[in-house]
Write a protein that holds these residues in place. Sequence first.
Motif, short mmCIF file in Angstrom:
data_model
loop_
_atom_site.label_atom_id
_atom_site.label_comp_id
_atom_site.label_asym_id
_atom_site.label_seq_id
_atom_site.Cartn_x
_atom_site.Cartn_y
_atom_site.Cartn_z
N MET A 52 0.66 -1.26 0.00
CA MET A 52 -0.15 0.06 -0.12
C MET A 52 0.88 1.16 0.02
O MET A 52 1.86 1.39 0.45
N THR A 53 0.53 2.04 -0.61
CA THR A 53 1.08 3.51 -0.76
C THR A 53 0.19 4.34 0.41
O THR A 53 -0.87 4.23 0.73
N ARG A 54 0.86 5.51 0.53
CA ARG A 54 -0.16 6.76 1.22
C ARG A 54 -1.24 6.92 0.63
O ARG A 54 -2.20 7.32 1.25
N GLN A 55 -1.38 7.01 -0.89
CA GLN A 55 -2.73 7.27 -1.51
C GLN A 55 -3.72 6.27 -1.23
O GLN A 55 -4.98 6.63 -1.26
N ASP A 56 -3.24 5.07 -1.00
CA ASP A 56 -4.31 3.99 -0.54
C ASP A 56 -4.66 4.01 0.87
O ASP A 56 -5.75 3.39 1.00
N TRP A 57 -4.40 4.71 1.73
CA TRP A 57 -4.57 4.81 2.99
C TRP A 57 -5.97 5.22 3.30
O TRP A 57 -6.94 4.64 3.97
N PRO A 58 -6.53 6.22 2.87
CA PRO A 58 -7.84 6.74 3.04
C PRO A 58 -8.92 5.57 2.58
O PRO A 58 -9.97 5.46 3.25
N VAL A 88 -2.98 7.09 15.19
CA VAL A 88 -2.92 8.00 13.99
C VAL A 88 -3.74 9.35 14.07
O VAL A 88 -3.04 10.40 13.79
N LEU A 92 -2.09 13.19 13.82
CA LEU A 92 -2.68 14.19 12.76
C LEU A 92 -2.88 15.38 13.78
O LEU A 92 -2.85 16.66 13.29
N ARG A 95 -0.14 18.00 13.89
CA ARG A 95 0.24 18.70 12.67
C ARG A 95 -1.29 19.47 12.48
O ARG A 95 -2.12 19.31 11.85
N ARG A 107 -5.15 16.58 -2.56
CA ARG A 107 -4.43 15.63 -2.50
C ARG A 107 -2.97 15.78 -2.93
O ARG A 107 -2.73 16.34 -4.09
#
Length: 109
Positions: A52-58, A88, A92, A95, A107
Amino acid sequence: MNDVAGHAWPDPEVAIGHLPTPASEQGQAAASGRSAAQVVQRRVQVPVVRPMTRQDWPEALRDMAEPLNDGRIYDRDLFGLADAPSEVLAALDRRAHIRSGALERRRFV
Protein backbone atom coordinates in the motif's frame (compact mmCIF):
# COMPACT_ATOMS: atom_id res chain seq x y z
CA MET A 1 12.56 -62.32 14.68
CA ASN A 2 9.97 -62.56 17.46
CA ASP A 3 8.54 -59.82 19.67
CA VAL A 4 7.81 -60.10 23.41
CA ALA A 5 4.43 -61.78 22.78
CA GLY A 6 6.05 -64.37 20.54
CA HIS A 7 4.72 -63.02 17.24
CA ALA A 8 7.01 -63.64 14.31
CA TRP A 9 8.01 -60.54 12.35
CA PRO A 10 9.96 -60.50 9.12
CA ASP A 11 13.59 -59.47 9.22
CA PRO A 12 13.61 -55.68 8.49
CA GLU A 13 16.47 -55.99 6.01
CA VAL A 14 14.56 -58.57 4.01
CA ALA A 15 11.36 -56.50 4.03
CA ILE A 16 13.20 -53.34 2.94
CA GLY A 17 14.97 -55.24 0.20
CA HIS A 18 11.60 -55.83 -1.52
CA LEU A 19 10.71 -52.14 -1.75
CA PRO A 20 11.31 -50.47 -5.11
CA THR A 21 13.97 -47.79 -5.09
CA PRO A 22 14.19 -44.81 -7.45
CA ALA A 23 17.30 -46.35 -9.00
CA SER A 24 15.52 -49.65 -9.73
CA GLU A 25 12.53 -47.80 -11.23
CA GLN A 26 14.84 -45.77 -13.49
CA GLY A 27 16.63 -48.95 -14.55
CA GLN A 28 13.34 -50.62 -15.44
CA ALA A 29 12.23 -47.57 -17.41
CA ALA A 30 15.52 -47.41 -19.32
CA ALA A 31 15.35 -51.13 -20.12
CA SER A 32 11.87 -50.68 -21.60
CA GLY A 33 12.90 -47.64 -23.67
CA ARG A 34 10.76 -45.25 -21.64
CA SER A 35 11.94 -42.24 -19.72
CA ALA A 36 11.82 -42.50 -15.92
CA ALA A 37 10.73 -38.89 -15.70
CA GLN A 38 8.86 -36.56 -17.98
CA VAL A 39 10.03 -32.96 -18.06
CA VAL A 40 7.24 -30.43 -18.46
CA GLN A 41 7.76 -26.71 -18.87
CA ARG A 42 4.98 -24.20 -18.48
CA ARG A 43 4.54 -20.61 -17.45
CA VAL A 44 2.84 -19.96 -14.16
CA GLN A 45 1.45 -16.61 -13.11
CA VAL A 46 1.91 -15.82 -9.46
CA PRO A 47 -0.17 -12.99 -8.01
CA VAL A 48 1.98 -10.37 -6.35
CA VAL A 49 0.53 -8.24 -3.59
CA ARG A 50 1.57 -4.66 -4.13
CA PRO A 51 2.39 -2.78 -0.94
CA MET A 52 0.00 0.00 0.00
CA THR A 53 1.07 3.55 -0.68
CA ARG A 54 0.04 6.64 1.27
CA GLN A 55 -2.57 7.34 -1.41
CA ASP A 56 -4.21 3.96 -0.65
CA TRP A 57 -4.64 4.58 3.09
CA PRO A 58 -7.79 6.76 3.07
CA GLU A 59 -9.71 4.26 0.96
CA ALA A 60 -8.44 1.34 3.06
CA LEU A 61 -9.65 3.05 6.24
CA ARG A 62 -13.06 3.72 4.69
CA ASP A 63 -13.22 0.08 3.57
CA MET A 64 -12.44 -1.00 7.12
CA ALA A 65 -15.23 1.14 8.60
CA GLU A 66 -17.99 -0.71 6.74
CA PRO A 67 -17.43 -4.20 8.23
CA LEU A 68 -16.83 -2.60 11.63
CA ASN A 69 -20.21 -0.84 11.44
CA ASP A 70 -21.93 -4.00 10.22
CA GLY A 71 -20.45 -6.16 12.99
CA ARG A 72 -18.62 -8.39 10.50
CA ILE A 73 -15.37 -8.26 12.47
CA TYR A 74 -15.16 -10.39 15.59
CA ASP A 75 -14.59 -8.62 18.90
CA ARG A 76 -11.53 -10.82 19.47
CA ASP A 77 -9.96 -9.27 16.35
CA LEU A 78 -10.62 -5.72 17.53
CA PHE A 79 -8.15 -5.77 20.42
CA GLY A 80 -5.18 -5.48 18.09
CA LEU A 81 -6.93 -2.78 16.07
CA ALA A 82 -8.21 -0.64 18.92
CA ASP A 83 -5.07 1.43 19.63
CA ALA A 84 -3.94 2.09 16.06
CA PRO A 85 -6.61 4.70 15.11
CA SER A 86 -5.90 6.64 18.31
CA GLU A 87 -2.21 6.76 17.42
CA VAL A 88 -3.02 8.02 13.91
CA LEU A 89 -5.38 10.71 15.21
CA ALA A 90 -2.82 11.83 17.80
CA ALA A 91 -0.21 12.16 15.04
CA LEU A 92 -2.68 14.22 12.97
CA ASP A 93 -3.40 16.43 15.99
CA ARG A 94 0.31 17.19 16.26
CA ARG A 95 0.06 18.67 12.76
CA ALA A 96 -2.46 21.35 13.64
CA HIS A 97 -2.36 22.99 10.22
CA ILE A 98 -3.84 19.80 8.71
CA ARG A 99 -6.61 19.31 11.28
CA SER A 100 -7.62 22.97 11.44
CA GLY A 101 -8.28 23.19 7.73
CA ALA A 102 -5.70 25.95 7.35
CA LEU A 103 -4.40 24.25 4.22
CA GLU A 104 -6.58 23.98 1.20
CA ARG A 105 -7.97 20.47 1.06
CA ARG A 106 -6.21 18.74 -1.81
CA ARG A 107 -4.46 15.51 -2.55
CA PHE A 108 -0.67 15.68 -2.38
CA VAL A 109 1.29 13.50 -4.75
